[in-house]
Structure formats: structure tokens, C-alpha cells
Design an enzyme around this catalytic site. Structure first.
Site, PDB file in Angstrom:
ATOM      1  N   HIS A 217      -6.853  16.921  -3.538  1.00  0.00           N
ATOM      2  CA  HIS A 217      -5.766  16.977  -3.090  1.00  0.00           C
ATOM      3  C   HIS A 217      -5.015  18.472  -3.252  1.00  0.00           C
ATOM      4  CE1 HIS A 217      -6.835  12.780  -3.304  1.00  0.00           C
ATOM      5  NE2 HIS A 217      -6.496  12.673  -1.976  1.00  0.00           N
ATOM      6  N   THR A 448       2.285   7.214  -1.550  1.00  0.00           N
ATOM      7  CA  THR A 448       2.694   6.710  -2.615  1.00  0.00           C
ATOM      8  C   THR A 448       4.180   6.230  -2.533  1.00  0.00           C
ATOM      9  OG1 THR A 448       1.273   7.841  -4.003  1.00  0.00           O
ATOM     10  CG2 THR A 448       2.845   6.280  -5.182  1.00  0.00           C
TER      11      THR A 448
END
Lengths: 582, 582
Positions: A217, A448
Site C-alpha cells: 500500500h 480503518t
């Protein structure tokens, strides 16, 4: 760098629309992602994979016979929401249950677990396997803390093949866990990728150097070293993964030499030449290796070597046929399966992750409806604050993570405003407004922060209720404390981990203390928000975790935690709503 | 940039070794490239494609049933030599003849045509089809001057499918020409690629700009424009290729949206979303499009859109099954073909382009043997000059072309020294030494300069002979003039085209003039070399051609032509051998 986009905020939907057009005979778009164009046959376990996007051909590119039944598609490098995972799982699941599999990242773990719980509640037996192949992300003794990188591809392929062979859900779960336990990856990075609309890469590596232990990522490596010639790089990658050969493994392996995006096929073949020789020298026999781009990270430069220590079952499943948009092997025996009927969904605009209709909220008491109006104003102020801080939040997030925090907060807060305002206008009370807003935040932001903010708002809403005749400062403080408990329960972060918990806990404590000392809510909130701001600033410095990965290594970061910072900004924005500055 | 390599000078061989290891069940290495692992079946036309490397999956990645029978693999962005093409063609050809197909670049045209001639002389009916899909490289009225870019993939696929269906050679050639005539491509570049071992990209594009009309060898665009949003880029690409719809075409097309290397899949899907809509608005029905990396240019940033205007035959052949390392479609019906027996070649080191044994040269007369020693010294001096100038030659070549000139000259001249010295040591005369050296130069350097230098040395050798009792300055001048004629015959460049002809013709004229005026050869050569040097410098400025492409557009280039420069450096180096500087 990523140069081709229309609106960066709709990049993933635009990408999916193009993907679904090209592969329209094979895959179909559903809310939250894509599924095979054909129904899951009766008695076949469904395997749904996923995670953020930006990894093509992972993960929507591997939906098809012999591989996945569906892929949940989050925004770039951002976990899909629990709602997305639920939605794709619901469509893909047949009569024999469902296996979710995704990389072991905080956001994915939370969202897929929430989706699993909801599906189980609805009677669909659902399991989740998190992939943990990255040997650089935690020591072998904490293997469950490792993140999933190119090994995702192996676990998903093996699980998909097992389901295609007719394994039952227990057996699919067992072999997926076994594939994960048999898979080790080590990667190196030469330069970071640039997000759509971004002006600079998420990290850079000095010329002639490389990051060791990359993430997929855009995370930089956990260490840095000199960039060696290809043969020496091959030696380091091979020795790294071979050193973790699981006890009792035989001498048959498969391997993936994976390019992250701008390390090209020719270079990978040059490295593979030496990898193949070294594996032979180790006495390992390589079966059906893959050299190419399988799990990318936009235009990141780097590569990784994955070894899978095979037994007969894993070898058979790895070598089994598969026919997907981006990966084909052998010949899948044609069935004549039913085309999937996605009903009214097919009437919606082609491609993209389609949305579901919300249900109408229950009406609230007069006091709760008045409170709901304040909640909407507070949400509006938070959304405005996040829009103003988006770039800065992205910048400080990129110091330790993947730089998506600002965008996620903007998406989440603006979705919460829209949903909350509609509910309030329809006469909902504070609880219903916050539940609606929280669900919208989690669904639209993903990742998240999305799932955590969603859970926090919902918990605060449940604390306020829809039916109270009066809502006091103490009620608000108690509701906020319930939000903190939801954050701690879901996020698993502890005070001192340098996350938003470190800003939220002092805020709660200060708010409760001031209210109990008799302060009016507006004054108490403002004082607590200032405490929150100081606490957020104090999260700068040595920190035990990097970005979305689990704890990796001690690392000094000069900027505060992005999640703590955005929480403080939201708290201050709400203070201005409760007590407008004069 | 390209970061992973061992020795940049063996990059292509190292890459091929890795490729052949991964795909060892499918393809086999032969001198000059790769062929299918199975014999060409009796009665089947062989289709051999090729060009320089650096384009993976083009071209070795498309060898397999339904596609190519073999691929000739040159060095990075450098035409393979005629010897390479001959070698792969010889192995691949069965009983039904051979079709070569490659992009329309000067070096490829010369080398594949020479190979075709040799194969025809040996009784193998061989045809060549050059691909000319790039609409930006010449106006429609000069369609035969256009270069081949991503359209290569279409022509190769269609020819391969036709051969697989059992078309005879005439029919395979016909349909390949028809596919080429039906195919149009327009590309844009956002940044140049970096050659293995290079420290800077071949070109750069300012941020927010794009080159329009890219080449696939790191050539910059023929124009420059603002980089627009993805939807607007899609509109320009579509309108560009649709404007060239061939007369009489129907409404069915296929399309390739091709990434050049670092423009990633997600971005391509975003662009495709609008391309698909616009093609539908044009009334075009798109059949089996491809979006991804099919013809790359190392790590170049950019993309191209190819449209193929289909009739029933082209549509059937485009959609026909294929099974190759990098491209698969449908199910190729399995035959049980014989594994190819590559004989003693399989005993050679695994992978790479294997070499053939040279034959022993005939002995020369004493005078010719003495001349041969001078020739070897001259070749040594040239090789040393090229080694010293490699970086600079690459730099000035990159201004207009693909930056490979220095490397090619070093490879060619050093190979010529080795081969020529061995022949001279074995007692060969000047002709045999120069023939041996010329063939080695062409074979090892490949590309445009390789084949031209090879032909020049061979022609000079034939002019000097092996049997003369005396070799005069006039003999040398005549032999050099024969070299110039060979250059003009093979290269087709005319004086004023700003190529090495513009340096070689004045050199020849000066050398002949001085020798005829009674000057000794050493003095005459030195004076001619100075004329050559001035003429080479004068090739800077406005020029009618760019790099290896055919004439494209008037363009001002501040540096002299790389080929003219290296010729002058060689002439000056030889002058020092004939008349050592005091």
C-alpha cells in the site's frame, strides 16, 4: 506516478466501470465489488477475496472459475467497508457457506469480521482467513501479526481451487489456513507510488538504495540497504524466504516473483534467472512458478519473492485450472451454469459499486429531535473541518502509512452529513440520526478510520437514544464514553499505541470531569477539545506501528498520528457549533 | 527506471534465460530467439515475429499455439540481426513456408529482408509483412512509411491464427496485410524509459504535459500537449483513430488500450470507461477488446489506443484461441505434436540466444595477409574509439532516437575485432577478414547500424580481395567507395537525410580525390577523415527523420546524427593507425 483519472474521489468506481465493461462476459458488478457472471452452483462453497484497490490484477482480476467467486473492492489502498464485504458475500454465497480471505490489516480485519458476524446472524456460515506471508513485518514468533502481501494470491488461488473441487466449508477454511502457513514473502522497494490526484509519491528511496520489507500500500520498507545487482538481490530474497522454511516441509515449492508496478517483466526475468539457480542449489524443485505482476501497488517500483512449501494437496490446488480476467491456467471444464440475475441492480448505471437503499428511521421525541439537529450541525462542522484539512492529513498519514487518511475522513464525514441530515429532516431522533450517519460513514469511507468512526458514532447514538425527554451534559459525556469503548473494543489499540485512542481517552476524561464539576456542556466540550488537541500533538515521535500494518518496528516519526489529529480537529469543530466563537 | 540487471551488455540474454526457465514447457531457446517447444506440424505455415526486446509481453511472450511459432529477439530496442532472423526462421519453418512480421523500422526492414532472401535461396518460401499502424508517424498518404507500435500485436495474432487454421502461405500473407491495413493506433507518452545501466530516461515530459504520437522504443512524441483528464484523453485518442476509419469498413471493431510500462491497469480501466462510451456513440460495436500491457517500452509512461476495423475473417481470427506465455484466449484444441528436438543446442547453457559456429576462412596472398593485419589494427582502433565514446553516442542518439547507438557500436566493433583477429591469425586475407568481421558486427550488434556496418565492411572486403599481389591507395579508395554503395543500397537513405551517408559520401569523395592527386594513403585518409568529421558535425539541426522511425516531421535537433558521428570517430581512429600521431 498516477496520471490518468477524471475525479480522484471516484477513481475506484471509474476503474471498476472500465474493468466491468472489458470483462462483461465474465464478471458482474454488485454493491461493494464484483462477482462471477454466473451463479454459485448449489453445494459449492463461495470464496470472496478482497481488500483495497490499486493492486490489479489483485483482486477483482482473479474472479472466475477455479479462483474467487467474488471480490470486495475498497478504495485505493483502503479496506472496503463491512457493508461492502457483507454485500458481496451475500450475493456470492450459495448453499454451502462462504469463505472470506484478505490480507491481515487492521481495517480489513475489522470490516471483514463485522461482515462475517452479520452473515452468520443471517444464517450464512461464513469464515475468514487473514493472510500473513510478509516475513519482514513481524518476527516469526509473532507470525499472526504479519501483514499479507503477494502471498494473498496463493491463499486465494488455493482456496478457490478447493471450493471448485467440491471441498466443504471446513475443508476450504482448513486448506486456506494451511496455504497461508506454508507461504513466505520478502519484498524490496525502489520508489513509492503516487495516488490519483497526488502530486508526490508516498515515499522515495535514494538512488542506488532500496527499502527492504515493502508493503503493498505504498508503505516504505522496514529497513534500507544498497541496491545490489540483480543476482545479489535474488540471493538475498531467496535466503530470506528459505530461512523460514516451515518445519517438516518437503522439497517441492512454487514461487511468485511479483512486480509491484514499474519494475518490468524483463527485469523480473533477469532476477528469476538467478532465483531459479539458487532454489535448485537449495535442493528445491519449483512447480509452476509465476513471474510478473500479480499483486501490484499502483506505480510503485519494487518486487517480492514468495515461496510456497508444497504438499501434494497444495500442489494440486495451485496447479488446478483457473479462468479469470487476469489469470488463466489450464482448462476449466465448462459447466453450463446459470447466468447470475442481479435483478434491479442491472438497471443501475453500468459498472462501479452500486449502492443499496437505506431504510426509513423511526421518529424521535421532541428533545431527541432537537438534539438531532445539533448533531447534524456538528457533523457539518466536522465535514467542513475534514475538507479543509484533507491535504495536510494525507501528508502526515503518508509519513507512517499510506496517505489515504484525509480522503477517507472527507468521504466518511460528508456521507455522514448527507445521511444524518436526511434522517433528521424525516423527524428522526439523535440515536437514529447517529446510527444512520455512522453506517454511512463506515460504508462510504471504508478503511480503518471508516469502520472505527462508524462504530463510534453508532455507540454515541445508542447512548443518546431516540426517546429521552431531556438530554443533559452528563448524558452526552456518557454517550461519548460509550463511543470510546466501541473504539477500544473494535480497534484493539491500547493507550500509548499512538493512535486516535491517545486523543480520545483524554477527551472523554476531560469532558466527563468538567461536566461532573458542573460546567455547561459547551464550555466543557471546548476545554475537552483543547485537551484532545494537545494529546493528539503528543502522538508525534517514536511509535510502535507503521500505517495499516501491525506493529513492525520502532520508528521515529516527526508528525503526530493522523487519526488522532483528525479526531482533535473534529472535537474543536464541534466546540464551535456548541458555543459559537464570538 | 530499469534498476534490476547484472551486466547491462548481457541484459537481453539474461532476461531470455529467466523467461525460458519459467516457460520451459511452452517455449525453447534457439540461436537468435525462441520457438515453440513443439515442432511446426507438417503443412502448417510458420509465423515468426520479432524485433528488439524491451516490449514484453511482445514478442517472445506470444509464442505458442494460435499465435506465433517463433520470435526473433534483438537487444533492447534494437533490431535483431539478419543472422538472428534467419536462424529462428530456419528452425521454425516447416514444409509450408514462413511468414516474418515485424514493425516497420529501418533496422528491422533490412535485417528481416536479408533473412528472407537467404531463406528463399535455401528453398524456404518466406514472406515479410511490416506493420504500419502508428497514425502519428506519417500522414495517411504515406501509410507505408508509418512505424509499427501496438498494432504489431493484432497483425501477429491474426497471422498466427490463420496459420493455425491451415491457411497456405499466400493466404497467411494476404490476411496479415489486410489486418495491417485495417489497424490504426495513436499513443501518448508521459515520461521516457531508462535503459538498463542508464542513469537518465531517454526523454522527459514536463509535469502536466504529454507527448502525442509516441514510439515504443522510448521515442518521445512527435508533438506535445497539455495532459488532460482521462475522459478528454479518451476523446482525443478515439477521435484520432476513428478519423482514419478505412473506406468501406463496417461497424465492428476490436480495440487495444495498451499500457507502455508504468501507466497502470487501474488508470487504463479509467480511460477505457470513456473509450467504450465514445466508440458506442460512434456506432461501433467492440468485440473482444484488450486493456493492459501488450506492447511495452520498458518503464515508459504512456498508453495507446488501437482500433481494428473488422470483417468476418479478421473477427474470427482475432477471437480464435491462443495459448502463449503472456496471452491466452479460449481453448486451443490439443494436438499431440512432437516435442522439438533442438539437438546439440540443448546441450548449450540453458536459455539465451545461443551462438552458431563460424566456418574457417580461406588463406590469403602475402600482400592481402599484410593488409589484413592493418585491417585488424584499424578495427581495434575503431573498437577503442567506440568504447570511449559509448556514453556520448548514446546521449546524442537519445536526442532523436532510442539511445542505443553507442551500445550497438561497441557490441559490433568489438565483435568485429574478435572475429577479424581470429581470421587474420588463421592466415586469412583482407577480404576474408573483413567478411568475417562484418558478419560478426551485424550479428552481434543487430539494429540499423549493425546491419549497415556489416554490409559496409563486407563490401570493402570484397573490394580488397584475398589474392592481390599489391594493394594500393587507389584500391583502398575504390573498396571504400564500394562500401558506400552498399550503404546506399541497403539503407535507402539519401544525401541530406542527415544520416551517416552525409558523413560517408564526403569522406569517400575526399579519399578518392586525394589518392588520385597522388597523396599517400595515410595522409589522404587523414585529410578525408577531417572532412568526414566536419560533415558529421553539419548533420545537427533541422532533420527530416526521428530515430529509427521513417521520416516523421521536421524537427530541430541540436546534436549531430549519432551514426554520422560514430563513422567520423572511426575514420579518425583508423587515420591514427595508418599514420600514428607523433
Amino acid at each position: 506516478m498516477t496520471r490518468l483519472y477524471d475525479d480522484p474521489s471516484t477513481f475506484t468506481d471509474d476503474m471498476l466501470a472500465g474493468f466491468l465493461d472489458v470483462h462483461r462476459g465474465t464478471v458482474t458488478g454488485v454493491p461493494g465489488g464484483v462477482v462471477r457472471a454466473t451463479e454459485t452452483p448449489p453445494g459449492k462453497v463461495a470464496v470472496v477475496v478482497g481488500g483495497g484497490s490499486g493492486h490489479y490484477p489483485a483482486f477483482c482480476g482473479v474472479v472466475g472459475p477455479g479462483f474467487a467467486d467474488g471480490a470486495v473492492v475498497g478504495n485505493i489502498f483502503t479496506s472496503p467497508s463491512a457493508q461492502d464485504a457483507y454485500s458481496v458475500g451475500r450475493v456470492a454465497a450459495g448453499s454451502a457457506g462462504l469463505l472470506f480471505s484478505t490480507g491481515n490489516y487492521a481495517g480489513d480485519v475489522m470490516n471483514f469480521t463485522l461482515a462475517q458476524q452479520r452473515l452468520c446472524q443471517e444464517g450464512i456460515d461464513t469464515r475468514v482467513v487473514f493472510v500473513t506471508d510478509d516475513i519482514a513485518s513481524a518476527p516469526e514468533s509473532q507470525i499472526g501479526e504479519r501483514r499479507g502481501i503477494a502471498g494473498d494470491f496463493v491463499v486465494f488461488k488455493v482456496a478457490g481451487a478447493a471450493a471448485e473441487e467440491g471441498y466443504d466449508l471446513d475443508a476450504v477454511e482448513r486448506v486456506a489456513r494451511h496455504a497461508n502457513a506454508s507461504t513466505r514473502t520478502l519484498g524490496v522497494a525502489f520508489d513509492g507510488c503516487t495516488l490519483p490526484g497526488g502530486t508526490a509519491p508516498l515515499f522515495t528511496v535514494p538512488r542506488g538504495r532500496m527499502g527492504v520489507g515493502l508493503g503493498i500500500h505504498g508503505e516504505p520498507g522496514v529497513g534500507e540497504d544498497t541496491l545490489p545487482p540483480a543476482a545479489e538481490l535474488a540471493r538475498r530474497l531467496v535466503s530470506g524466504v528459505v530461512a523460514e522454511k516451515p518445519a517438516g516441509s518437503g522439497n517441492r515449492v512454487t514461487a511468485i516473483l511479483n512486480g509491484l508496478g514499474t519494475t518490468k517483466y524483463e527485469e523480473l526475468f533477469v532476477v528469476w534467472r538467478t532465483v531459479a539457480r539458487l532454489l535448485a542449489e537449495e535442493g528445491l524443485q519449483v512447480v509452476a512458478p509465476e513471474v510478473g505482476e500479480l499483486v501490484t501497488s499502483l506505480d510503485m517500483a519494487g518486487c517480492s519473492l514468495t515461496l510456497v512449501f508444497l504438499d501434494d494437496e497444495l500442489e494440486r490446488l495451485w496447479c488446478a485450472p483457473a479462468e479469470t480476467p487476469a489469470f488463466r491456467r489450464g482448462r476449466v471444464e465448462p459447466r453450463a451454469p446459470a447466468r447470475r440475475d442481479v435483478g434491479s441492480r442491472s438497471e443501475q448505471p453500468a459498472g462501479g459499486r452500486l449502492s443499496e437503499e437505506p431504510s426509513a428511521p423511526a421518529p424521535g421525541s421532541p428533545a431527541s429531535r432537537a438534539c438531532a439537529q445539533t448533531v447534524v450541525s456538528a457533523l457539518e462542522a466536522m465535514a467542513a473541518a475534514m475538507a479543509g484539512a484533507e491535504v495536510e492529513l494525507g501528508r502526515i498519514d503518508a509519513a507512517a502509512g499510506d496517505g489515504d487518511h484525509g480522503r477517507g475522513m472527507v468521504k466518511g464525514s460528508s456521507a455522514a452529513v448527507d445521511a444524518g441530515r436526511d434522517a433528521a429532516d424525516a423527524g428522526a431522533g439523535a440515536q437514529s440520526v447517529l446510527l444512520t450517519a455512522g453506517e454511512a460513514w463506515a460504508a462510504k469511507a471504508g478503511g480503518t478510520s471508516g469502520v472505527l468512526w462508524g462504530a463510534m458514532l453508532c455507540a454515541i447514538g445508542r447512548g443518546l437514544g431516540d426517546d429521552r425527554e431531556k438530554i443533559t451534559g452528563s448524558d452526552v459525556a456518557d454517550a461519548v464514553a460509550a463511543g470510546l469503548r466501541a473504539l477500544l473494543d473494535l480497534g484493539k489499540a491500547k493507550p500509548g499505541d499512538k493512535t486516535m485512542v491517545d486523543a480520545f481517552a483524554p477527551f472523554c476524561e476531560a469532558l466527563t470531569g468538567r461536566v461532573r464539576s458542573g460546567a455547561e456542556l459547551p464550555a466543557a466540550w471546548r476545554e475537552a477539545a483543547r485537551v484532545c488537541e494537545s494529546a493528539a500533538e503528543a502522538t508525534a515521535g517514536l511509535r510502535p506501528q507503521i500505517g495499516r500494518a501491525r506493529p513492525l518496528a520502532e520508528r521515529s516519526v516527526g508528525t503526530p498520528d493522523a487519526g488522532a489529529t483528525s479526531l482533535a480537529l473534529c472535537a474543536l469543530a464541534v466546540a464551535d457549533v456548541l458555543q459559537p466563537a464570538r
